[in-house]
Design an enzyme around this catalytic site. Structure first.
Site, PDB file in Angstrom:
ATOM      1  N   SER A  31       0.828  -1.215   0.000  1.00 35.24           N
ATOM      2  CA  SER A  31       0.000   0.000   0.000  1.00 35.24           C
ATOM      3  C   SER A  31       0.856   1.255   0.000  1.00 35.24           C
ATOM      4  O   SER A  31       1.695   1.435   0.885  1.00 35.24           O
ATOM      5  CB  SER A  31      -0.849   0.052   1.275  1.00 35.24           C
ATOM      6  OG  SER A  31      -1.974  -0.725   1.142  1.00 35.24           O
ATOM      7  N   HIS A  62      -3.238   0.571  -4.954  1.00 29.18           N
ATOM      8  CA  HIS A  62      -2.702  -0.646  -5.585  1.00 29.18           C
ATOM      9  C   HIS A  62      -3.063  -0.615  -7.074  1.00 29.18           C
ATOM     10  O   HIS A  62      -4.229  -0.753  -7.430  1.00 29.18           O
ATOM     11  CB  HIS A  62      -3.302  -1.899  -4.934  1.00 29.18           C
ATOM     12  CG  HIS A  62      -2.767  -2.193  -3.575  1.00 29.18           C
ATOM     13  ND1 HIS A  62      -1.852  -3.184  -3.337  1.00 29.18           N
ATOM     14  CD2 HIS A  62      -2.997  -1.608  -2.384  1.00 29.18           C
ATOM     15  CE1 HIS A  62      -1.548  -3.205  -2.054  1.00 29.18           C
ATOM     16  NE2 HIS A  62      -2.239  -2.267  -1.451  1.00 29.18           N
ATOM     17  N   HIS A  84      -5.510  -8.970  -1.941  1.00 34.90           N
ATOM     18  CA  HIS A  84      -5.671  -9.289  -0.515  1.00 34.90           C
ATOM     19  C   HIS A  84      -6.817 -10.273  -0.308  1.00 34.90           C
ATOM     20  O   HIS A  84      -7.816 -10.240  -1.033  1.00 34.90           O
ATOM     21  CB  HIS A  84      -5.983  -8.025   0.293  1.00 34.90           C
ATOM     22  CG  HIS A  84      -4.947  -6.957   0.188  1.00 34.90           C
ATOM     23  ND1 HIS A  84      -4.908  -6.076  -0.865  1.00 34.90           N
ATOM     24  CD2 HIS A  84      -3.909  -6.650   0.992  1.00 34.90           C
ATOM     25  CE1 HIS A  84      -3.883  -5.252  -0.698  1.00 34.90           C
ATOM     26  NE2 HIS A  84      -3.255  -5.576   0.418  1.00 34.90           N
ATOM     27  N   TYR A  86      -8.996 -10.137   1.979  1.00 29.91           N
ATOM     28  CA  TYR A  86     -10.240  -9.452   2.351  1.00 29.91           C
ATOM     29  C   TYR A  86     -11.025  -8.938   1.143  1.00 29.91           C
ATOM     30  O   TYR A  86     -12.171  -8.526   1.264  1.00 29.91           O
ATOM     31  CB  TYR A  86      -9.972  -8.289   3.332  1.00 29.91           C
ATOM     32  CG  TYR A  86      -9.099  -7.177   2.799  1.00 29.91           C
ATOM     33  CD1 TYR A  86      -9.534  -6.287   1.830  1.00 29.91           C
ATOM     34  CD2 TYR A  86      -7.805  -7.009   3.287  1.00 29.91           C
ATOM     35  CE1 TYR A  86      -8.738  -5.281   1.344  1.00 29.91           C
ATOM     36  CE2 TYR A  86      -6.981  -6.013   2.813  1.00 29.91           C
ATOM     37  CZ  TYR A  86      -7.458  -5.138   1.843  1.00 29.91           C
ATOM     38  OH  TYR A  86      -6.649  -4.148   1.364  1.00 29.91           O
ATOM     39  N   GLU A  87     -10.396  -8.958  -0.050  1.00 29.10           N
ATOM     40  CA  GLU A  87     -11.137  -8.536  -1.240  1.00 29.10           C
ATOM     41  C   GLU A  87     -12.158  -9.599  -1.662  1.00 29.10           C
ATOM     42  O   GLU A  87     -12.988  -9.359  -2.533  1.00 29.10           O
ATOM     43  CB  GLU A  87     -10.166  -8.220  -2.374  1.00 29.10           C
ATOM     44  CG  GLU A  87      -9.351  -6.969  -2.082  1.00 29.10           C
ATOM     45  CD  GLU A  87      -8.250  -6.722  -3.097  1.00 29.10           C
ATOM     46  OE1 GLU A  87      -8.575  -6.240  -4.180  1.00 29.10           O
ATOM     47  OE2 GLU A  87      -7.082  -7.030  -2.800  1.00 29.10           O
ATOM     48  N   ALA A 114       2.552  -2.315   4.240  1.00 28.78           N
ATOM     49  CA  ALA A 114       2.311  -1.283   5.248  1.00 28.78           C
ATOM     50  C   ALA A 114       1.765  -2.000   6.477  1.00 28.78           C
ATOM     51  O   ALA A 114       1.024  -2.979   6.345  1.00 28.78           O
ATOM     52  CB  ALA A 114       1.292  -0.281   4.725  1.00 28.78           C
ATOM     53  N   MET A 212      -2.221  -6.899   6.750  1.00 27.34           N
ATOM     54  CA  MET A 212      -3.258  -7.729   6.105  1.00 27.34           C
ATOM     55  C   MET A 212      -2.719  -8.453   4.876  1.00 27.34           C
ATOM     56  O   MET A 212      -3.483  -8.787   3.964  1.00 27.34           O
ATOM     57  CB  MET A 212      -4.446  -6.835   5.702  1.00 27.34           C
ATOM     58  CG  MET A 212      -5.017  -6.014   6.855  1.00 27.34           C
ATOM     59  SD  MET A 212      -6.301  -4.891   6.305  1.00 27.34           S
ATOM     60  CE  MET A 212      -6.486  -3.849   7.764  1.00 27.34           C
ATOM     61  N   SER A 213      -1.427  -8.699   4.841  1.00 28.94           N
ATOM     62  CA  SER A 213      -0.850  -9.310   3.636  1.00 28.94           C
ATOM     63  C   SER A 213       0.434 -10.063   3.975  1.00 28.94           C
ATOM     64  O   SER A 213       0.716 -10.344   5.133  1.00 28.94           O
ATOM     65  CB  SER A 213      -0.533  -8.218   2.604  1.00 28.94           C
ATOM     66  OG  SER A 213       0.525  -7.414   3.077  1.00 28.94           O
ATOM     67  N   ASN A 236       1.587   3.442  10.993  1.00 28.11           N
ATOM     68  CA  ASN A 236       0.857   4.003  12.137  1.00 28.11           C
ATOM     69  C   ASN A 236       1.153   3.124  13.335  1.00 28.11           C
ATOM     70  O   ASN A 236       1.608   1.995  13.179  1.00 28.11           O
ATOM     71  CB  ASN A 236      -0.663   3.998  11.855  1.00 28.11           C
ATOM     72  CG  ASN A 236      -1.160   2.613  11.480  1.00 28.11           C
ATOM     73  OD1 ASN A 236      -1.069   2.208  10.323  1.00 28.11           O
ATOM     74  ND2 ASN A 236      -1.665   1.874  12.457  1.00 28.11           N
ATOM     75  N   HIS A 248      -7.353   4.337   6.146  1.00 31.01           N
ATOM     76  CA  HIS A 248      -6.498   3.887   5.035  1.00 31.01           C
ATOM     77  C   HIS A 248      -5.755   5.080   4.423  1.00 31.01           C
ATOM     78  O   HIS A 248      -4.613   4.954   3.984  1.00 31.01           O
ATOM     79  CB  HIS A 248      -7.349   3.167   3.984  1.00 31.01           C
ATOM     80  CG  HIS A 248      -6.558   2.606   2.836  1.00 31.01           C
ATOM     81  ND1 HIS A 248      -5.564   1.656   3.008  1.00 31.01           N
ATOM     82  CD2 HIS A 248      -6.574   2.879   1.503  1.00 31.01           C
ATOM     83  CE1 HIS A 248      -5.023   1.356   1.825  1.00 31.01           C
ATOM     84  NE2 HIS A 248      -5.616   2.085   0.901  1.00 31.01           N
TER      85      HIS A 248
HETATM   86  N1  HPA Z   1      -3.384  -2.808  11.090  1.00 33.21           N
HETATM   87  C1  HPA Z   1      -3.453  -3.650  10.041  1.00 33.21           C
HETATM   88  N2  HPA Z   1      -2.962  -3.351   8.855  1.00 33.21           N
HETATM   89  C2  HPA Z   1      -2.353  -2.161   8.702  1.00 33.21           C
HETATM   90  C3  HPA Z   1      -2.251  -1.244   9.747  1.00 33.21           C
HETATM   91  C4  HPA Z   1      -2.797  -1.593  11.008  1.00 33.21           C
HETATM   92  O1  HPA Z   1      -2.727  -0.828  11.984  1.00 33.21           O
HETATM   93  N3  HPA Z   1      -1.579  -0.164   9.254  1.00 33.21           N
HETATM   94  C5  HPA Z   1      -1.300  -0.425   7.963  1.00 33.21           C
HETATM   95  N4  HPA Z   1      -1.770  -1.633   7.617  1.00 33.21           N
END
Ligand code: HPA
Length: 276
Positions: A31, A62, A84, A86-87, A114, A212-213, A236, A248
Site C-alpha cells: 500500500s 494498488h 488481498h 479481504y477482497e 504497510a 493484512m498481507s 501508524n 487507510h
Molecule cells: N493494522 C493492520 N494493517 C495495517 C495497519 C494496522 O494498523 N496499518 C497499515 N496496515
C-alpha cells in the site's frame, strides 16, 4: 489436473504469450509503495485484468499490474499492487501471482507492506525487517490437495526470511544511514483494523507489527523454494497504542512519505541480490 495448478498454468501461458522475460527477483509493492516501479527500467507491463481468470486488485493505492524490467542490471518482475484475502478472493487466488512469478523463473521474493506498529519502541514511519511471521489468523494457502509439481506437502518454515537477504537489507540500511527495526509480523485478514484488545493479544504473542498481507505470499513462495525477504513500512501505531482512529488514507500518506527512503533500500538491496 488439480484446478488450482491448472489455473496457474493457464495464467502462466497467458503471460508467456505476452512477454518473453525471465526475472531474477519478484518484488511485491505494498500500500502506497507502488511508486518504486518508477525506479525500474521498464521493458513491459501486463495489467492483471489482461490475464484470464486472474484476480484483480480493488484497493486504492494498488495499481494492479505486473511491471517487467531492470533495476540496474537485475531482471525484476514487480507487482504494482497486490491481491488481498479481504477482497473476497479464495486464498489460492491471493497467492496465484506469487506462484506465477516463481514459475516465470524468479528465485527471490522481495515482499513489502504497510503495517501497524505494536512494539513500543516503534514509531510511525519506521521500517521493519521481517525476521519471522505468525500466519495463524489467515487461512494457509497450501490447504487443499498438494501441488507436487511446485512443492512438498509439509514445507519447513524454520527460516522463511533468508538470513543472507536479511543481512543484505541490514547492511544497505546501515550504509544509507536509514534506521531499520526488526521483528515479527502477523497477518490478519482485515479489512477492519484490529481492536485494541486484539492488539494487546498480538503484543503478548510476540508480534511487533500487524498487517493484512505478505505472510500467505511468503508461505507460497517458500513452498516453491524461493529465497524470501520482506520489509514493512510501519505507517501508524496500532489501535489502542495510538490515540486516534485509523484510516487507510493515513496509511497511504505515511507510506508515501516513507517512499524516498524505501526506494533507496529496495533499489540497493536488489542490486546486491544481483551480485549474489
Ligand atoms: N493494522 C493492520 N494493517 C495495517 C495497519 C494496522 O494498523 N496499518 C497499515 N496496515
Amino acid at each position: 489436473m488439480n484446478p488450482v495448478y491448472e489455473k496457474l498454468q493457464n495464467c502462466y501461458e497467458s503471460v508467456k504469450a505476452k512477454i518473453d522475460f525471465t526475472p531474477t527477483v519478484a518484488l511485491v509493492l505494498g500500500s502506497g509503495l507502488g511508486k518504486f516501479a518508477e525506479e525500474i527500467e521498464v521493458v513491459g507491463s501486463i495489467s492483471y485484468s489482461e490475464i484470464e481468470g486472474f484476480p484483480t486488485s480493488t484497493v486504492p493505492g494498488h495499481a494492479g499490474q505486473f511491471v517487467f524490467g531492470y533495476v540496474d542490471k537485475v531482471p525484476v518482475v514487480c507487482m504494482q499492487g497486490r491481491v488481498h484475502y479481504y477482497e473476497g478472493y479464495p486464498i489460492t487466488d491471493v497467492v496465484l501471482p506469487m506462484r506465477l512469478m516463481a514459475l516465470m523463473g524468479a528465485k527471490y521474493a522481495f515482499l513489502t507492506n504497510a503495517s501497524g506498529g505494536i512494539n513500543r519502541n516503534f514509531k510511525a514511519g519506521d521500517f521493519m525487517l521481517l525476521n519471522d511471521h505468525i500466519s495463524l489468523f489467515a487461512p494457509n494457502p497450501l490447504i487443499g490437495p498438494n501441488i507436487d509439481e511446485i512443492g512438498t506437502r509439509f514445507p519447513d518454515m524454520s527460516s522463511v526470511y533468508d538470513p543472507i537477504l536479511r543481512d543484505i537489507i541490514k547492511n544497505v540500511a546501515d550504509d544509507f544511514g536509514i534506521s531499520m527495526q526488526e521483528g515479527v509480523y502477523a497477518q490478519l485478514t482485515g479489512p477492519s483494523f484490529e481492536s485494541p484488545a486484539e492488539i494487546r493479544m498480538l503484543g503478548k504473542l510476540g508480534v511487533d507489527a500487524v498487517g493484512m498481507s505478505t505472510v500467505v505470499e511468503a508461505i507460497a513462495a517458500n513452498h516453491m523454494g524461493m529465497k524470501i525477504c520482506a520489509i514493512s513500512c510501519v505507517c501508524n501505531l496500532a489501535a489502542g497504542i495510538c490515540d486516534t482512529p485509523l484510516t487507510h488514507d493515513e496509511v497511504q500518506e505515511a507510506a508515501a512519505k516513507a517512499a524516498p527512503l524505501f526506494k533507496q533500500i529496495v533499489r540497493e538491496t536488489i542490486v546486491r541480490i544481483g551480485n549474489l
